[in-house]
Motif scaffolding. Structure first.
Motif, PDB file in Angstrom:
ATOM      1  N   ALA A  18       1.845 -34.588 -67.264  1.00  0.00           N
ATOM      2  CA  ALA A  18       2.750 -33.437 -65.707  1.00  0.00           C
ATOM      3  C   ALA A  18       3.229 -34.295 -64.501  1.00  0.00           C
ATOM      4  O   ALA A  18       2.540 -35.616 -64.259  1.00  0.00           O
ATOM      5  CB  ALA A  18       1.229 -33.181 -65.430  1.00  0.00           C
ATOM      6  N   ASN A  19       4.166 -34.351 -64.087  1.00  0.00           N
ATOM      7  CA  ASN A  19       4.606 -34.806 -63.135  1.00  0.00           C
ATOM      8  C   ASN A  19       4.299 -34.257 -61.367  1.00  0.00           C
ATOM      9  O   ASN A  19       3.624 -34.285 -60.918  1.00  0.00           O
ATOM     10  CB  ASN A  19       6.125 -34.896 -62.728  1.00  0.00           C
ATOM     11  N   SER A  20       4.218 -32.583 -61.728  1.00  0.00           N
ATOM     12  CA  SER A  20       3.470 -31.941 -60.124  1.00  0.00           C
ATOM     13  C   SER A  20       2.338 -30.960 -60.759  1.00  0.00           C
ATOM     14  O   SER A  20       2.246 -30.142 -59.694  1.00  0.00           O
ATOM     15  CB  SER A  20       4.658 -31.407 -59.699  1.00  0.00           C
ATOM     16  N   GLY A  21       2.239 -31.123 -61.750  1.00  0.00           N
ATOM     17  CA  GLY A  21       0.551 -30.570 -62.117  1.00  0.00           C
ATOM     18  C   GLY A  21       0.736 -29.323 -63.168  1.00  0.00           C
ATOM     19  O   GLY A  21      -0.391 -29.019 -63.484  1.00  0.00           O
ATOM     20  N   HIS A  22       1.757 -28.486 -63.034  1.00  0.00           N
ATOM     21  CA  HIS A  22       1.720 -27.587 -63.163  1.00  0.00           C
ATOM     22  C   HIS A  22       1.342 -27.719 -64.906  1.00  0.00           C
ATOM     23  O   HIS A  22       0.490 -27.125 -65.187  1.00  0.00           O
ATOM     24  CB  HIS A  22       2.693 -26.919 -63.268  1.00  0.00           C
ATOM     25  N   THR A  23       1.548 -28.800 -65.295  1.00  0.00           N
ATOM     26  CA  THR A  23       1.452 -28.763 -67.501  1.00  0.00           C
ATOM     27  C   THR A  23      -0.040 -28.985 -67.408  1.00  0.00           C
ATOM     28  O   THR A  23      -0.877 -28.999 -67.504  1.00  0.00           O
ATOM     29  CB  THR A  23       2.239 -29.574 -68.076  1.00  0.00           C
ATOM     30  N   GLU A  49      13.074 -40.657 -57.893  1.00  0.00           N
ATOM     31  CA  GLU A  49      12.690 -39.553 -59.106  1.00  0.00           C
ATOM     32  C   GLU A  49      12.355 -38.957 -60.198  1.00  0.00           C
ATOM     33  O   GLU A  49      13.296 -39.259 -61.703  1.00  0.00           O
ATOM     34  CB  GLU A  49      10.778 -39.727 -58.481  1.00  0.00           C
ATOM     35  N   ALA A  50      13.319 -38.112 -58.997  1.00  0.00           N
ATOM     36  CA  ALA A  50      13.469 -36.995 -59.756  1.00  0.00           C
ATOM     37  C   ALA A  50      15.620 -37.266 -61.242  1.00  0.00           C
ATOM     38  O   ALA A  50      15.602 -37.110 -62.040  1.00  0.00           O
ATOM     39  CB  ALA A  50      14.096 -35.653 -59.011  1.00  0.00           C
ATOM     40  N   LEU A  51      15.935 -38.266 -59.940  1.00  0.00           N
ATOM     41  CA  LEU A  51      16.925 -38.335 -60.838  1.00  0.00           C
ATOM     42  C   LEU A  51      17.249 -39.420 -61.971  1.00  0.00           C
ATOM     43  O   LEU A  51      17.363 -39.187 -63.030  1.00  0.00           O
ATOM     44  CB  LEU A  51      18.048 -39.388 -59.943  1.00  0.00           C
ATOM     45  N   TYR A  85      14.323 -39.159 -63.883  1.00  0.00           N
ATOM     46  CA  TYR A  85      13.503 -38.319 -65.480  1.00  0.00           C
ATOM     47  C   TYR A  85      15.085 -38.169 -65.414  1.00  0.00           C
ATOM     48  O   TYR A  85      14.823 -37.673 -66.619  1.00  0.00           O
ATOM     49  CB  TYR A  85      12.660 -37.119 -64.862  1.00  0.00           C
ATOM     50  N   ILE A  86      16.358 -36.816 -65.270  1.00  0.00           N
ATOM     51  CA  ILE A  86      17.770 -36.780 -65.580  1.00  0.00           C
ATOM     52  C   ILE A  86      18.272 -37.233 -66.312  1.00  0.00           C
ATOM     53  O   ILE A  86      18.236 -36.787 -67.711  1.00  0.00           O
ATOM     54  CB  ILE A  86      18.350 -36.199 -64.261  1.00  0.00           C
ATOM     55  N   ARG A  87      18.150 -38.033 -65.907  1.00  0.00           N
ATOM     56  CA  ARG A  87      18.482 -40.128 -66.410  1.00  0.00           C
ATOM     57  C   ARG A  87      18.116 -40.295 -68.231  1.00  0.00           C
ATOM     58  O   ARG A  87      18.600 -40.014 -68.949  1.00  0.00           O
ATOM     59  CB  ARG A  87      19.155 -41.155 -66.173  1.00  0.00           C
ATOM     60  N   PRO A 106       6.151 -30.960 -69.670  1.00  0.00           N
ATOM     61  CA  PRO A 106       7.193 -30.147 -68.860  1.00  0.00           C
ATOM     62  C   PRO A 106       8.077 -30.254 -69.140  1.00  0.00           C
ATOM     63  O   PRO A 106       8.911 -31.195 -70.292  1.00  0.00           O
ATOM     64  CB  PRO A 106       7.239 -30.548 -66.896  1.00  0.00           C
ATOM     65  N   VAL A 107       9.326 -28.691 -68.813  1.00  0.00           N
ATOM     66  CA  VAL A 107      11.096 -28.718 -69.311  1.00  0.00           C
ATOM     67  C   VAL A 107      11.857 -30.023 -68.478  1.00  0.00           C
ATOM     68  O   VAL A 107      11.908 -29.644 -67.406  1.00  0.00           O
ATOM     69  CB  VAL A 107      11.307 -27.967 -69.325  1.00  0.00           C
ATOM     70  N   TRP A 108      12.487 -30.913 -69.046  1.00  0.00           N
ATOM     71  CA  TRP A 108      13.509 -31.803 -67.586  1.00  0.00           C
ATOM     72  C   TRP A 108      14.893 -32.248 -68.969  1.00  0.00           C
ATOM     73  O   TRP A 108      15.074 -32.280 -69.462  1.00  0.00           O
ATOM     74  CB  TRP A 108      12.626 -33.095 -68.368  1.00  0.00           C
ATOM     75  N   ALA A 109      15.304 -31.745 -68.044  1.00  0.00           N
ATOM     76  CA  ALA A 109      16.836 -30.830 -68.651  1.00  0.00           C
ATOM     77  C   ALA A 109      16.924 -30.460 -70.162  1.00  0.00           C
ATOM     78  O   ALA A 109      17.822 -31.085 -70.844  1.00  0.00           O
ATOM     79  CB  ALA A 109      17.518 -32.061 -68.043  1.00  0.00           C
ATOM     80  N   TRP A 110      16.602 -29.237 -70.273  1.00  0.00           N
ATOM     81  CA  TRP A 110      15.813 -28.884 -71.201  1.00  0.00           C
ATOM     82  C   TRP A 110      15.680 -29.732 -72.671  1.00  0.00           C
ATOM     83  O   TRP A 110      16.272 -29.958 -73.605  1.00  0.00           O
ATOM     84  CB  TRP A 110      18.018 -28.552 -72.066  1.00  0.00           C
ATOM     85  N   ARG A 111      14.724 -30.869 -71.491  1.00  0.00           N
ATOM     86  CA  ARG A 111      14.179 -31.287 -73.231  1.00  0.00           C
ATOM     87  C   ARG A 111      12.987 -32.489 -72.928  1.00  0.00           C
ATOM     88  O   ARG A 111      12.651 -31.709 -71.779  1.00  0.00           O
ATOM     89  CB  ARG A 111      15.090 -32.721 -72.613  1.00  0.00           C
ATOM     90  N   THR A 126       5.634 -26.256 -69.969  1.00  0.00           N
ATOM     91  CA  THR A 126       6.164 -25.436 -68.455  1.00  0.00           C
ATOM     92  C   THR A 126       7.729 -25.703 -68.112  1.00  0.00           C
ATOM     93  O   THR A 126       7.805 -26.915 -67.912  1.00  0.00           O
ATOM     94  CB  THR A 126       5.029 -25.517 -67.460  1.00  0.00           C
ATOM     95  N   GLU A 127       8.502 -24.713 -67.513  1.00  0.00           N
ATOM     96  CA  GLU A 127       9.614 -24.360 -67.743  1.00  0.00           C
ATOM     97  C   GLU A 127       9.966 -23.891 -65.867  1.00  0.00           C
ATOM     98  O   GLU A 127       9.112 -23.203 -65.598  1.00  0.00           O
ATOM     99  CB  GLU A 127      10.120 -24.222 -68.475  1.00  0.00           C
ATOM    100  N   GLY A 128      11.220 -23.853 -65.671  1.00  0.00           N
ATOM    101  CA  GLY A 128      11.755 -23.177 -64.426  1.00  0.00           C
ATOM    102  C   GLY A 128      12.127 -21.864 -65.169  1.00  0.00           C
ATOM    103  O   GLY A 128      13.201 -21.073 -64.072  1.00  0.00           O
ATOM    104  N   GLY A 129      12.435 -22.181 -66.371  1.00  0.00           N
ATOM    105  CA  GLY A 129      12.856 -21.039 -66.868  1.00  0.00           C
ATOM    106  C   GLY A 129      13.884 -20.853 -68.350  1.00  0.00           C
ATOM    107  O   GLY A 129      14.269 -20.168 -68.594  1.00  0.00           O
ATOM    108  N   VAL A 130      14.215 -22.274 -67.669  1.00  0.00           N
ATOM    109  CA  VAL A 130      15.119 -22.749 -68.946  1.00  0.00           C
ATOM    110  C   VAL A 130      14.797 -23.332 -70.070  1.00  0.00           C
ATOM    111  O   VAL A 130      15.223 -24.916 -69.439  1.00  0.00           O
ATOM    112  CB  VAL A 130      16.981 -22.122 -68.803  1.00  0.00           C
ATOM    113  N   GLY A 131      15.433 -23.368 -70.878  1.00  0.00           N
ATOM    114  CA  GLY A 131      15.380 -24.873 -72.076  1.00  0.00           C
ATOM    115  C   GLY A 131      14.308 -24.820 -73.151  1.00  0.00           C
ATOM    116  O   GLY A 131      13.883 -25.593 -74.018  1.00  0.00           O
TER     117      GLY A 131
END
Ligand code: FMN
Length: 157
Positions: free
Chosen positions: A9-14, A43-45, A47-49, A77-82, A106-111
């Motif tokens: 978990a990065n921000s706690g949801h998972t 950090e987020a960049l 993770y996307i990479r 968590p879902v990160w860029a659909w992965r 856990t996700e924002g809605g896609v992937g």
């Protein structure tokens, strides 16, 4: 049946969902930790990479042996659909030690379905159940039915 819930978990949801699943099935828990120094504003960049290149970064040593459990429930968590990269590292290192698996994300809605497909490939196994939750509804009653269905499917084996 001995059950282990393994999650990152990065921000706690998972972590919230992992704890809820573990509480409901009396499972032990293992939190996967990224061993890299924090990257601050990038950090987020990073993770996307990671997701774009399918990275398997260094992680802290796991405390439990998944081979000691009948069922391992993997959460990300879902990160860029992965799958989040630290979880990809854990599964790569331990896939041979899993007996049965189940997946949640856990996700924002896609992937979510792409994440479950990736988990399946990484594990080389078909999950006995999958569960996805969209972060705004984490603790909403609306989530009760899919969570109960997931828990029920874990119990059928
Ligand atoms: C780097 C990054 C990439 C993300 N990519 C996606 C995405 O592709 N699809 C989505 O639905 N949500 C995406 N999200 C949102 C997270 O999946 C969501 O907030 C999740 O609940 C975070 O879990 P955590 O609090 O356990 O880290 C992304 C978040 C981050 C930080």
């Amino acid at each position: 049946m001995r059950v282990l819930v393994v999650f990152f978990a990065n921000s706690g949801h998972t972590r919230y969902v992992a704890s809820e699943i573990a509480r409901r099935c009396g499972a032990e828990m293992e939190e996967i930790l990224d061993a890299r120094p924090h990257a601050g504003a990038c950090e987020a960049l990073r993770y996307i990479r990671d997701s774009l290149i399918g990275a398997t970064p260094p992680i802290e040593a796991a405390l439990k042996d998944p081979a000691d459990f009948d069922l391992v429930i993997l959460g990300t968590p879902v990160w860029a659909w992965r799958v989040a990269s630290p979880m990809r590292s854990y599964v790569r290192h331990n896939a041979q030690r899993f007996k049965q698996v189940a997946f949640f994300c856990t996700e924002g809605g896609v992937g979510d379905q792409l994440v479950f497909t990736e988990f399946g490939h990484l594990c080389g196994r078909t999950p006995i159940a999958t569960y996805q939750v969209i972060e705004p509804y984490l603790s909403e009653p609306i989530q009760q039915a899919p969570l109960l269905e997931f828990m029920a499917r874990l119990k059928t084996t």
